[in-house]
Design a protein around this motif. Structure first.
Motif, mmCIF file in Angstrom:
data_model
loop_
_atom_site.group_PDB
_atom_site.id
_atom_site.type_symbol
_atom_site.label_atom_id
_atom_site.label_comp_id
_atom_site.label_asym_id
_atom_site.label_seq_id
_atom_site.Cartn_x
_atom_site.Cartn_y
_atom_site.Cartn_z
ATOM 1 N N PRO A 1 0.538 2.016 -13.555
ATOM 2 C CA PRO A 1 1.160 2.642 -12.495
ATOM 3 C C PRO A 1 0.156 2.909 -11.446
ATOM 4 O O PRO A 1 -1.185 2.571 -11.591
ATOM 5 N N ILE A 2 0.691 3.495 -10.207
ATOM 6 C CA ILE A 2 -0.469 3.721 -9.025
ATOM 7 C C ILE A 2 -0.934 5.169 -8.965
ATOM 8 O O ILE A 2 -0.029 6.053 -9.216
ATOM 9 N N ASP A 3 -2.031 5.250 -8.518
ATOM 10 C CA ASP A 3 -2.349 6.669 -7.985
ATOM 11 C C ASP A 3 -1.951 7.040 -6.794
ATOM 12 O O ASP A 3 -1.744 8.382 -6.523
ATOM 13 N N GLY A 4 -1.723 6.052 -5.787
ATOM 14 C CA GLY A 4 -1.223 6.665 -4.376
ATOM 15 C C GLY A 4 -1.168 5.270 -3.593
ATOM 16 O O GLY A 4 -1.156 4.328 -4.094
ATOM 17 N N VAL A 5 -0.861 5.548 -2.239
ATOM 18 C CA VAL A 5 -0.982 4.693 -1.362
ATOM 19 C C VAL A 5 -1.980 4.595 -0.127
ATOM 20 O O VAL A 5 -2.454 5.917 0.030
ATOM 21 N N LEU A 6 -2.544 3.553 0.059
ATOM 22 C CA LEU A 6 -3.337 3.587 1.348
ATOM 23 C C LEU A 6 -2.646 2.959 2.483
ATOM 24 O O LEU A 6 -2.189 1.974 2.596
ATOM 25 N N GLY A 7 -2.611 4.117 3.467
ATOM 26 C CA GLY A 7 -1.853 4.067 4.558
ATOM 27 C C GLY A 7 -2.598 3.881 5.983
ATOM 28 O O GLY A 7 -3.705 3.566 5.938
ATOM 29 N N SER A 8 -1.819 4.032 7.092
ATOM 30 C CA SER A 8 -2.451 3.592 8.270
ATOM 31 C C SER A 8 -3.469 4.407 8.830
ATOM 32 O O SER A 8 -4.202 3.862 9.683
ATOM 33 N N ASP A 9 -3.426 5.698 8.376
ATOM 34 C CA ASP A 9 -4.650 6.607 8.710
ATOM 35 C C ASP A 9 -5.929 5.560 8.612
ATOM 36 O O ASP A 9 -6.963 5.944 9.419
ATOM 37 N N ILE A 10 -6.137 5.358 7.465
ATOM 38 C CA ILE A 10 -7.533 4.523 6.936
ATOM 39 C C ILE A 10 -7.326 3.295 7.608
ATOM 40 O O ILE A 10 -8.450 2.652 8.190
#
Length: 143
Positions: free
Chosen positions: A112-121
């Protein structure tokens, strides 16, 4: 200065998902790189291993994404959020229900994943995804 972070390409039916390791409050986290996500976001259940749920607050804005425009969200503050050499303090985190994604990965035998790394970063650090060398390059500017 460049921060070079290894990525894992996970083959799914007809494509790939890109996974990267990060640290949330000094604990290892697994994230998907999502260039289409406007912000990095975290699963509201899995984040509890990193942050006390008493620190969650309702977020009045509804999150939107593919398939929905009415996803309820919460917010919390991550004391420390680290991707490679990038160290963010007091990171304002959006919390969403990723249970459908976690369940789908489990069914495929993917952790499982804990989240997504998105465009803000990704945009802030001029991200380059090198599929051939399996690395994410983030550039820390000295301005």
């Amino acid at each position: 200065m460049k921060s070079i972070i290894p990525i894992r390409l996970i083959k799914l039916d007809d494509g790939f998902h890109i996974f990267v390791s990060a640290k949330i409050n000094r604990k290892k986290a697994s994230l998907i790189i999502d260039t289409g996500a406007s912000r990095s976001a975290f699963d509201k259940e899995r984040i509890k291993k990193f942050v006390d749920k008493n620190k969650f607050e309702k977020h009045e804005k509804l999150a939107s994404g593919i398939g929905t425009n009415s996803m309820k969200s919460q917010i919390t503050m991550l004391d420390k959020f680290q991707i490679g050499k990038i160290k963010l303090k007091d990171y304002f985190a959006i919390l969403l229900d990723f249970s459908h994604v976690v369940a789908a990965y489990k069914q495929m035998g993917v952790k499982p994943i804990d989240g997504v790394l998105g465009s803000d970063i990704l945009k802030s650090y001029n991200a380059v995804i090198d599929y051939g060398k399996k690395k994410l390059i983030l550039t820390i500017s000295h301005s």
